[in-house]
Enzyme design. Structure first.
Site, PDB file in Angstrom:
ATOM      1  N   LEU A 351       0.817  -1.209   0.000  1.00  0.00           N
ATOM      2  CA  LEU A 351       0.000   0.000   0.000  1.00  0.00           C
ATOM      3  C   LEU A 351       0.856   1.267   0.000  1.00  0.00           C
ATOM      4  CD1 LEU A 351      -2.774  -0.931   2.600  1.00  0.00           C
ATOM      5  CD2 LEU A 351      -2.654  -1.461   0.162  1.00  0.00           C
ATOM      6  N   CYS A 352       0.321   2.315  -0.589  1.00  0.00           N
ATOM      7  CA  CYS A 352       1.027   3.592  -0.673  1.00  0.00           C
ATOM      8  C   CYS A 352       0.801   4.406   0.593  1.00  0.00           C
ATOM      9  CB  CYS A 352       0.559   4.370  -1.907  1.00  0.00           C
ATOM     10  SG  CYS A 352       1.058   3.596  -3.454  1.00  0.00           S
ATOM     11  N   THR A 353       1.251   3.876   1.715  1.00  0.00           N
ATOM     12  CA  THR A 353       1.195   4.570   2.994  1.00  0.00           C
ATOM     13  C   THR A 353       2.295   4.030   3.888  1.00  0.00           C
ATOM     14  OG1 THR A 353      -0.060   4.884   5.044  1.00  0.00           O
ATOM     15  CG2 THR A 353      -0.624   2.964   3.714  1.00  0.00           C
ATOM     16  N   LEU A 391      -7.546   1.204  -1.346  1.00  0.00           N
ATOM     17  CA  LEU A 391      -6.657   1.239  -2.512  1.00  0.00           C
ATOM     18  C   LEU A 391      -6.942   0.150  -3.538  1.00  0.00           C
ATOM     19  CD1 LEU A 391      -3.195   2.274  -1.007  1.00  0.00           C
ATOM     20  CD2 LEU A 391      -4.976   3.697  -2.007  1.00  0.00           C
TER      21      LEU A 391
END
Length: 403
Positions: A351-353, A391
């Site tokens: 995930l982009c976090t 996402l």
């Protein structure tokens, strides 16, 4: 780089050189796709047997399905327990598939009229969270021409000492303050409802037997006092649960045998039936989250192992569900469980976090692309407590092994 400690791998799996569940390797279970939650039915059955052996015979066992509402798991547990506790109409529907309605109870604040209606029609016991909810339930029962089964959830004036999540001893959206309970009980009985007793829950995720023993004694004392003030004997006193499991470094298992021995000396204070509702303690250590390594990368001297699962499937392992300080769950490379550590890595998801961190600077055998990372103690508050739609990644698979 110094490694951070991890929690203890559950005893069912700790001594294995290669992770196996129900006679099959983790790699075999994962062949149909990862990420994967794998639940060990035999480990759950062993927990239930241990509870029965440790507790007095007067104690009924309820499964709180909020811990893990997988239908196949509920179906496997239902014949082994005395009741199921739910917290929504959706959970109620799942519970009624394998369990008689008379053994199902429904707690939680903010029950909508449609939920009250469905529970009363089905014959499920409602654990009332407010006087307003009580009046709505009575009115719906009258409209339906059905006698509602109503218990009173009590907000106790004490808490479970050392619990991970305190549910008493303070202002709360849960339950009715103890001082107002006797009047409500008299109101329910006068209205012709089937009063089913008290639900008293003071906290959860406790590992101290002394704290659980102290709380259970206080709970029985409170129930006896409320019954005396109400002038009515409760058919059932649900003592709540609160039994914790080891997740983090330094955690030790709860001594349930000591809890049961102490409880035996308290039950005669009130001539009624008792129940303990457990979720996490029954299923938590029986679950393993498996994710496959898809990449390795170096950044400023730190090694990141990137896997195909993460926060969207296992929010709790990332430290973003119910914990204040992030600590590492028990983790291993599934096919090299006993190998010596060779590197310190951080296991992250796709995930982009930066929150998507499943294990922070842990010492593991050297991992390669294609390896399976196993995160233990993952059977409770996993898939259903995680933002799987975040996402747009694929949902996690869930498999019950050993049935």
């Amino acid at each position: 780089m110094n490694a951070k400690p991890t929690g203890p791998i559950p005893a069912d799996y700790a001594g294995q050189p290669m992770l196996q569940v129900a006679g099959r390797s983790a790699g075999d279970w994962a062949a149909a796709g990862t990420p994967l939650y794998l639940y060990d039915a035999s480990a759950v059955q062993a927990r239930i047997a241990r509870f029965r052996a440790a507790m007095p015979e007067r104690i009924a066992l309820h499964y709180a399905i909020k811990a893990n509402p997988l239908p196949s798991l509920i179906a496997a547990i239902a014949p082994q327990v005395d009741g199921i506790d739910v917290a929504s109409a959706g959970e109620m529907d799942k519970a009624l598939a394998p369990m008689d309605a008379a053994a199902v109870s429904f707690a939680g604040p903010g029950k909508r009229d449609a939920e009250l209606d469905a529970a009363i029609r089905a014959g499920v016991t409602l654990n009332l969270e407010s006087e307003g909810e009580a009046e709505r339930a009575l009115a719906i029962g009258e409209r339906l021409g059905t006698t509602p089964r109503l218990a009173v959830r009590v907000n106790p004036d004490f808490e479970l000492r050392g619990s991970g999540m305190k549910m008493g001893g303070r202002a709360s959206p849960f339950g009715i303050d103890a001082a107002r309970v006797p009047a409500l009980v008299r109101r329910l009985i006068a209205a012709g409802a089937a009063w089913r007793g008290f639900h008293i829950y003071a906290g959860s995720q406790a590992l101290s037997a002394e704290a659980v023993i102290e709380t259970q004694a206080a709970t029985i004392g409170l129930a006896a006092r409320l019954a005396d003030e109400a002038g009515a004997l409760p058919p059932l006193v649900n003592l709540g649960g609160g039994f914790g499991i080891p997740y983090f470094p330094g955690d030790l298992p709860l001594d349930v045998e000591a809890v049961g021995a102490a409880l035996a000396g308290e039950l005669d204070r009130l001539d009624t039936q008792y129940a303990i509702e457990l979720g996490r303690w029954l299923v938590g250590e029986a679950g393993i989250y498996l994710a496959r390594v898809i990449d390795r990368k170096e950044s400023q001297g730190e090694t990141f192992v990137v896997v195909d699962g993460g926060l969207h499937h296992h929010l709790a392992a990332t430290g973003n569900f119910g914990t204040v300080v992030r600590r590492n769950y028990p983790v291993a490379v599934a096919h090299r469980m006993q190998d010596a550590p060779e590197e310190v890595v951080t296991v992250v998801g796709p995930l982009c976090t930066p929150l998507d961190r499943l294990a922070d600077r842990v010492a593991l055998p050297r991992t390669q692309v294609g390896d399976l990372i196993a995160i233990f103690a993952s059977g409770a508050y996993g898939a259903s407590a995680s933002p799987q739609g975040f996402l747009g990644h694929p949902p996690v698979r869930e498999v019950l092994a050993g049935v």
